[in-house]
Design a protein around this motif. Sequence first.
Motif, PDB file in Angstrom:
ATOM      1  N   LEU A 133      -6.420  -5.318 -22.292  1.00 54.47           N
ATOM      2  CA  LEU A 133      -5.597  -4.131 -22.423  1.00 54.47           C
ATOM      3  C   LEU A 133      -5.474  -3.742 -23.870  1.00 54.47           C
ATOM      4  O   LEU A 133      -4.760  -2.887 -24.250  1.00 54.47           O
ATOM      5  CB  LEU A 133      -4.633  -4.037 -21.532  1.00 54.47           C
ATOM      6  CG  LEU A 133      -4.753  -4.419 -20.122  1.00 54.47           C
ATOM      7  CD1 LEU A 133      -3.341  -4.572 -19.206  1.00 54.47           C
ATOM      8  CD2 LEU A 133      -5.551  -3.259 -19.419  1.00 54.47           C
ATOM      9  N   SER A 134      -6.156  -4.467 -24.846  1.00 55.51           N
ATOM     10  CA  SER A 134      -6.290  -4.117 -26.016  1.00 55.51           C
ATOM     11  C   SER A 134      -4.710  -4.616 -26.852  1.00 55.51           C
ATOM     12  O   SER A 134      -4.279  -3.469 -27.510  1.00 55.51           O
ATOM     13  CB  SER A 134      -6.896  -2.919 -26.457  1.00 55.51           C
ATOM     14  OG  SER A 134      -7.271  -2.982 -27.611  1.00 55.51           O
ATOM     15  N   SER A 135      -4.165  -5.256 -26.485  1.00 56.65           N
ATOM     16  CA  SER A 135      -2.870  -5.781 -27.542  1.00 56.65           C
ATOM     17  C   SER A 135      -3.295  -5.904 -28.653  1.00 56.65           C
ATOM     18  O   SER A 135      -2.410  -5.640 -29.742  1.00 56.65           O
ATOM     19  CB  SER A 135      -2.108  -6.870 -26.910  1.00 56.65           C
ATOM     20  OG  SER A 135      -2.759  -8.024 -27.312  1.00 56.65           O
ATOM     21  N   SER A 136      -4.485  -6.395 -28.976  1.00 62.96           N
ATOM     22  CA  SER A 136      -4.966  -6.449 -30.422  1.00 62.96           C
ATOM     23  C   SER A 136      -4.987  -5.394 -31.304  1.00 62.96           C
ATOM     24  O   SER A 136      -4.352  -5.118 -32.326  1.00 62.96           O
ATOM     25  CB  SER A 136      -6.357  -7.343 -30.655  1.00 62.96           C
ATOM     26  OG  SER A 136      -7.334  -6.751 -29.717  1.00 62.96           O
ATOM     27  N   ALA A 137      -5.731  -4.071 -30.587  1.00 64.26           N
ATOM     28  CA  ALA A 137      -5.800  -2.862 -31.185  1.00 64.26           C
ATOM     29  C   ALA A 137      -4.178  -2.236 -31.436  1.00 64.26           C
ATOM     30  O   ALA A 137      -4.000  -1.702 -32.378  1.00 64.26           O
ATOM     31  CB  ALA A 137      -6.558  -2.015 -30.613  1.00 64.26           C
TER      32      ALA A 137
ATOM     33  N   ALA B 241      -9.922  -4.966 -39.726  1.00 61.24           N
ATOM     34  CA  ALA B 241      -9.021  -6.133 -39.512  1.00 61.24           C
ATOM     35  C   ALA B 241      -9.648  -6.965 -38.652  1.00 61.24           C
ATOM     36  O   ALA B 241      -9.214  -8.206 -38.558  1.00 61.24           O
ATOM     37  CB  ALA B 241      -7.807  -5.522 -39.193  1.00 61.24           C
ATOM     38  N   GLU B 242      -9.796  -6.272 -37.114  1.00 60.29           N
ATOM     39  CA  GLU B 242     -10.213  -7.179 -36.217  1.00 60.29           C
ATOM     40  C   GLU B 242     -11.443  -8.066 -36.308  1.00 60.29           C
ATOM     41  O   GLU B 242     -11.702  -9.194 -35.937  1.00 60.29           O
ATOM     42  CB  GLU B 242     -10.331  -6.223 -34.845  1.00 60.29           C
ATOM     43  CG  GLU B 242     -10.859  -6.974 -33.699  1.00 60.29           C
ATOM     44  CD  GLU B 242      -9.916  -6.936 -32.232  1.00 60.29           C
ATOM     45  OE1 GLU B 242      -8.868  -5.943 -32.594  1.00 60.29           O
ATOM     46  OE2 GLU B 242     -10.251  -7.219 -31.527  1.00 60.29           O
ATOM     47  N   THR B 243     -12.399  -7.275 -36.837  1.00 56.23           N
ATOM     48  CA  THR B 243     -13.971  -8.119 -37.084  1.00 56.23           C
ATOM     49  C   THR B 243     -13.810  -9.091 -38.130  1.00 56.23           C
ATOM     50  O   THR B 243     -14.513  -9.961 -37.901  1.00 56.23           O
ATOM     51  CB  THR B 243     -14.950  -6.777 -36.976  1.00 56.23           C
ATOM     52  OG1 THR B 243     -14.817  -6.116 -37.996  1.00 56.23           O
ATOM     53  CG2 THR B 243     -15.102  -6.170 -35.774  1.00 56.23           C
TER      54      THR B 243
ATOM     55  N   MET C  10     -14.005   0.817 -30.059  1.00 57.49           N
ATOM     56  CA  MET C  10     -13.401   1.757 -28.808  1.00 57.49           C
ATOM     57  C   MET C  10     -11.752   1.439 -29.023  1.00 57.49           C
ATOM     58  O   MET C  10     -11.068   2.533 -28.866  1.00 57.49           O
ATOM     59  CB  MET C  10     -13.780   1.225 -27.498  1.00 57.49           C
ATOM     60  CG  MET C  10     -12.930   1.564 -26.528  1.00 57.49           C
ATOM     61  SD  MET C  10     -13.356   1.198 -24.729  1.00 57.49           S
ATOM     62  CE  MET C  10     -13.653  -0.438 -24.707  1.00 57.49           C
ATOM     63  N   ASP C  11     -11.304   0.338 -29.180  1.00 63.56           N
ATOM     64  CA  ASP C  11      -9.683  -0.087 -29.020  1.00 63.56           C
ATOM     65  C   ASP C  11      -9.007   0.813 -29.802  1.00 63.56           C
ATOM     66  O   ASP C  11      -7.999   1.385 -29.547  1.00 63.56           O
ATOM     67  CB  ASP C  11      -9.570  -1.338 -29.007  1.00 63.56           C
ATOM     68  CG  ASP C  11     -10.449  -2.078 -27.963  1.00 63.56           C
ATOM     69  OD1 ASP C  11     -11.027  -1.405 -26.814  1.00 63.56           O
ATOM     70  OD2 ASP C  11     -10.517  -3.607 -27.931  1.00 63.56           O
ATOM     71  N   GLN C  12      -9.457   0.752 -31.196  1.00 61.25           N
ATOM     72  CA  GLN C  12      -8.813   1.415 -32.265  1.00 61.25           C
ATOM     73  C   GLN C  12      -8.531   2.718 -32.174  1.00 61.25           C
ATOM     74  O   GLN C  12      -7.883   3.350 -32.582  1.00 61.25           O
ATOM     75  CB  GLN C  12      -9.275   0.609 -33.570  1.00 61.25           C
ATOM     76  CG  GLN C  12      -9.010  -0.843 -33.977  1.00 61.25           C
ATOM     77  CD  GLN C  12     -10.076  -1.614 -33.127  1.00 61.25           C
ATOM     78  OE1 GLN C  12     -10.816  -0.917 -32.548  1.00 61.25           O
ATOM     79  NE2 GLN C  12      -9.774  -2.977 -33.003  1.00 61.25           N
TER      80      GLN C  12
ATOM     81  N   ALA D 252     -10.966 -15.168 -24.241  1.00 65.05           N
ATOM     82  CA  ALA D 252     -10.818 -15.230 -25.723  1.00 65.05           C
ATOM     83  C   ALA D 252     -12.067 -14.753 -26.316  1.00 65.05           C
ATOM     84  O   ALA D 252     -13.232 -15.181 -26.076  1.00 65.05           O
ATOM     85  CB  ALA D 252     -10.664 -16.702 -25.933  1.00 65.05           C
ATOM     86  N   LEU D 253     -12.067 -13.480 -26.663  1.00 65.65           N
ATOM     87  CA  LEU D 253     -13.016 -12.779 -27.635  1.00 65.65           C
ATOM     88  C   LEU D 253     -13.848 -13.533 -28.729  1.00 65.65           C
ATOM     89  O   LEU D 253     -15.056 -13.428 -29.134  1.00 65.65           O
ATOM     90  CB  LEU D 253     -12.677 -11.473 -27.948  1.00 65.65           C
ATOM     91  CG  LEU D 253     -12.172 -10.500 -26.918  1.00 65.65           C
ATOM     92  CD1 LEU D 253     -12.028  -8.948 -27.628  1.00 65.65           C
ATOM     93  CD2 LEU D 253     -13.166 -10.248 -25.674  1.00 65.65           C
ATOM     94  N   VAL D 254     -12.928 -14.616 -29.308  1.00 67.82           N
ATOM     95  CA  VAL D 254     -13.576 -15.395 -30.356  1.00 67.82           C
ATOM     96  C   VAL D 254     -14.248 -16.805 -29.849  1.00 67.82           C
ATOM     97  O   VAL D 254     -14.631 -17.431 -30.829  1.00 67.82           O
ATOM     98  CB  VAL D 254     -12.150 -15.735 -31.354  1.00 67.82           C
ATOM     99  CG1 VAL D 254     -12.029 -14.466 -32.199  1.00 67.82           C
ATOM    100  CG2 VAL D 254     -11.117 -15.999 -30.815  1.00 67.82           C
TER     101      VAL D 254
HETATM  102 MG    MG Z   1      -8.458  -6.924 -28.161  1.00 65.57          MG
END
Ligand code: MG
Length: 400
Positions: free
Chosen positions: A134-138, A171-173, A183-185, A235-237
């Motif tokens: 649910l994109s807590s990262s963005a 920042a994310e990538t 998309m998320d950001q 884990a996307l990483v």
């Molecule tokens: Mg994320």
Amino acid sequence: MAFVEAGDPAELADAVRTAFAEAYGGAPTAVGRAPGRVNLIGEHTDYNRGLVLPVSLPHATYAAAAPRVDGRIRIGSLEQADPWTGSVDDLAPGTVDGWAAYAAGVLWAMREDGYDVPGVDLLVHGTVPLGAGLSSSAALECSVALAACGVLGVDPDAAVRRRLAAACIRAETEMAGAPTGGMDQTVSLLASAGSALLIDFDVAAGRDGAARDVALGLDPAGLALLVTDTRVSHALVDGRYAARRADCEAAAAALGVPSLRQASLAAVEGLENDRVRRRARHIVTEIDRVRDTVAALDEGDWQAIGSAFRDSHVSMRDDFEISCPELDVAVTTAVEAGAVGARMTGGGFGGSSIALVPVERLEAVARAIDAAFVAAGFGAPQHLRAVPSAAADLVDAAEV
Ligand code: MG
Ligand code: ADP
């Protein structure tokens, strides 16, 4: 049955201000707020230069910030142990580990973009479930970007939001090392309440990140969006997301096109490698399903949306292979319990499902999923209601 509440915005902003004062001994000068998102349809299509159709959640992350004169940076979160400290001169990919890389990465990318970001104290707190797709990262990145705007006295107008989206993607990538698309950001910074955001990533056509609102009309139709977090952590990483991306790039290279956005289904069906063919087929058909969904929304044809959801889930399960048993049970059970349509949503390998349900069936569908999880021996899921909400913004001091 566990429902995650979005929380009251004024109370959450107040809580992050109080936590900031306790952590750092002074009041923040700015509070940024940024929502999580749930994608209606269009999975893994962003980095393939295709279309996505997310909505912003009422669940959001709040970042309180105050500038420092000594160039130091302190970053803390009520959701995570291990605050990070460093200095603005240290900021570079590879210098920040763990969760703080998402926040520090925004400060780094904004500096790279020419903003004179000073040393800051930052404290974040929110209600977007972490690692649930649910994109807590963005939400984290965009809340920090808004807080930085507040510290700098920059008005987050439309042009600034575009720059912030690009900085949050970097920042994310580049700092956090998660090779996700944009998309998320983009949705966190550009969404409108009551609408989904259709985002087009077609670089070749000069439309990278072009976005427009698509009205949803859930209330008049008596429908609601039920999101179920399976609690299976993705884990996307961990490499599988990157492996899908590499397969898509291999398909585009084999077809001689810059991205799968330019590939036809007929050409994809001719690919020799079975795995690469199935990966590419998901992308090409999924981009069409986004178009079909937008057309169906314009006509209020909810049955057509339901069938696009179903086909999307099957494509992700069988061709793209990013589902898991918990997501499959959540989706099947939702439909059996009365959903118009359901599918897994987000990057996959766990995370959440989304179901379009008659509003009076919301709790019954959630209960049915809980029961199916018990029967299958899975851990308990949690649910939330996705009310399409407004984009990130600075929290007005008068509101808190
Ligand atoms: Mg994320
Ligand atoms: P998702 O974006 O679907 O929630 P990700 O794996 O992309 O999942 O991002 C989750 C990660 O983002 C967390 O593991 C954590 O490192 C970071 N994160 C998100 N929100 C917060 C927060 N409020 N406080 C600290 N870290 C956070």
